[in-house]
Design an enzyme around this catalytic site. Structure first.
Site: not given
Length: 299
Positions: A76, A233, A237, A260
């Site tokens: 973030h 969001h 990321d 991720h």
């Protein structure tokens, strides 16, 4: 963020909060850096460059490690640096995990803007994608291709009427998509919470720093900030993780159900396949801005 020159912050910044997964209180301090110093984390007297070479763990967040010293949940803040065009900064942290704050990049971005942004006397460099590249893991994939208009897109695929199969595209310097991404909060499903805590994660999670779904309902009293907030969001990321390449990308990136781990694999693949060239802003920014204007994108 399309900029001609490198940037840092004008003044030091102090931020306090709790770690999403550790639940520990943490103090974060950001300091200005000189040109070409890059983004670096400092913990336990160890300097950890914000580069994919130091990426360590990808379970529900992205962590960096050097000489056994770990810094967790960097995505973030990395996204906030991308959104504000910051290339050079030192980030000192007194605990292992960055503060989650409200679950988005909002407070990081606001703190950076409040401190002020310093333009440095050095050209900014961009990683310009030269040929198509992709990574695949089961039914998930990320692919990229050369493009004079940079786009980061994410498509979800949930059996959930709120999130469903929504797609969101972020175009750097496009005011509309920019304003609709850095405030998008992280999210989870209520049935995940028990599992996450059983494996030592989400100890600091709450309705104050995450959107929580139960079946087809949002448990947060205030609801969603955008109808597609979870997908936005995911793009946040993606942007934060891709900035671990060390340079902002110029090209078109599309992620289907990525996370991720896949984001990190994609960055490593870009490097392994030499799929991009590092170019100074003087070689790319005029073309970028012309193409933005021709496409009717307000910059």
């Amino acid at each position: 963020m399309i900029c001609q020159f490198q940037r840092t912050i004008k003044r030091p910044i102090s931020i306090e909060g709790i770690g999403l997964h550790t639940g520990k209180k943490v103090k974060l301090k950001l300091y200005p850096a000189k040109k070409n110093e890059g983004i670096n984390f400092i913990r336990k007297n160890t300097l950890i460059p914000a580069k994919i070479d130091y990426a360590h763990s990808f379970d529900y967040s992205t962590s960096l490690m050097k000489d056994g010293v770990v810094v967790k949940t960097v995505e973030h803040l990395m996204a906030a640096f991308y959104f504000t065009g910051i290339d050079n900064v030192f980030v000192e942290i007194d605990e292992e995990e960055l503060p989650i704050l409200d679950g988005s990049s909002k407070e990081f971005v606001e703190a950076i803007k409040k401190a002020g942004i310093e333009t440095l006397n050095e050209e900014k460099f961009y990683a310009v994608i030269e040929r198509p590249v992709q990574v695949i893991n089961g039914d998930k994939f990320i692919k990229a291709k050369p493009s004079s208009i940079t786009k980061f897109s994410y498509q979800a695929d949930y059996n959930n009427t709120i999130i469903g199969k929504k797609v969101f595209t972020y175009v750097p310097n496009d005011k509309k998509s920019y304003e609709g991404i850095f405030t998008a909060r992280t999210y989870c499903f209520l049935e995940e919470v028990e599992y996450l805590r059983s494996v030592g994660l989400a100890k600091g999670g709450s309705l104050k720093n995450a959107v929580v779904f139960h079946n087809d309902n949002v448990l947060n009293e205030e609801g969603l900030r955008f109808e597609d907030e979870p997908v936005r969001h995911k793009v946040l990321d993606l942007v934060g993780d891709l900035y671990l390449l060390g340079y902002p990308l110029v090209g078109e990136v599309f992620s289907f159900k990525g996370g991720h781990r896949l984001n990190a694999e994609f960055v490593k693949t870009l490097l392994k396949e030499n799929a991009f060239l590092i170019k100074p802003s003087s070689e790319v920014i005029k073309t970028i801005n012309e193409n933005y204007r021709n496409a009717g994108i307000k910059i």
